[in-house]
Write an enzyme that holds these catalytic residues in place. Sequence first.
Site, PDB file in Angstrom:
ATOM      1  N   ILE A 183       0.831  -1.196   0.000  1.00  0.00           N
ATOM      2  CA  ILE A 183       0.000   0.000   0.000  1.00  0.00           C
ATOM      3  C   ILE A 183       0.871   1.254   0.000  1.00  0.00           C
ATOM      4  O   ILE A 183       2.062   1.202   0.289  1.00  0.00           O
ATOM      5  CB  ILE A 183      -0.979   0.015   1.188  1.00  0.00           C
ATOM      6  CG1 ILE A 183      -0.231  -0.048   2.520  1.00  0.00           C
ATOM      7  CG2 ILE A 183      -1.974  -1.122   1.082  1.00  0.00           C
ATOM      8  CD1 ILE A 183      -1.112   0.170   3.727  1.00  0.00           C
ATOM      9  N   CYS A 184       0.235   2.358  -0.333  1.00  0.00           N
ATOM     10  CA  CYS A 184       0.884   3.665  -0.417  1.00  0.00           C
ATOM     11  C   CYS A 184       1.656   3.952   0.866  1.00  0.00           C
ATOM     12  O   CYS A 184       1.139   3.697   1.955  1.00  0.00           O
ATOM     13  CB  CYS A 184      -0.198   4.721  -0.635  1.00  0.00           C
ATOM     14  SG  CYS A 184       0.425   6.397  -0.771  1.00  0.00           S
ATOM     15  N   PRO A 185       2.873   4.392   0.755  1.00  0.00           N
ATOM     16  CA  PRO A 185       3.627   4.858  -0.408  1.00  0.00           C
ATOM     17  C   PRO A 185       4.608   3.829  -0.962  1.00  0.00           C
ATOM     18  O   PRO A 185       5.451   4.167  -1.785  1.00  0.00           O
ATOM     19  CB  PRO A 185       4.386   6.060   0.147  1.00  0.00           C
ATOM     20  CG  PRO A 185       4.761   5.618   1.530  1.00  0.00           C
ATOM     21  CD  PRO A 185       3.547   4.809   2.005  1.00  0.00           C
ATOM     22  N   ASP A 204      -2.401  -1.375  -5.352  1.00  0.00           N
ATOM     23  CA  ASP A 204      -2.843  -0.249  -4.530  1.00  0.00           C
ATOM     24  C   ASP A 204      -3.652   0.725  -5.382  1.00  0.00           C
ATOM     25  O   ASP A 204      -3.142   1.250  -6.372  1.00  0.00           O
ATOM     26  CB  ASP A 204      -1.622   0.457  -3.931  1.00  0.00           C
ATOM     27  CG  ASP A 204      -1.976   1.637  -3.065  1.00  0.00           C
ATOM     28  OD1 ASP A 204      -3.154   1.764  -2.675  1.00  0.00           O
ATOM     29  OD2 ASP A 204      -1.083   2.443  -2.766  1.00  0.00           O
TER      30      ASP A 204
END
Length: 82
Positions: free
Chosen positions: A11-13, A38
């Site tokens: 997931i981000c980042p 994501d």
Amino acid sequence: MTVQIDARGLICPLPVLRLRKRLMALPQGSRVALLATDPAAVIDVPHFCAEAGHRLIARRDIAPGETEYIVERGPACAIAAD
């Protein structure tokens, strides 16, 4: 030759951070294929490319919820590697 980064499940980042790290180690004009699941990557990857001087060559859905981004390393990086 295109280098591939498998960032599926991250997931981000993290997908963009992995892309950034790999691009920094490559010469100008090299291409990287980023595989990501994501949903934020659809915004993050183009933004990163624009800010760092790279070129987003293509974006395509390769499976439900899975996207491939082809990025070409630019001549200069606005964001330096750590």
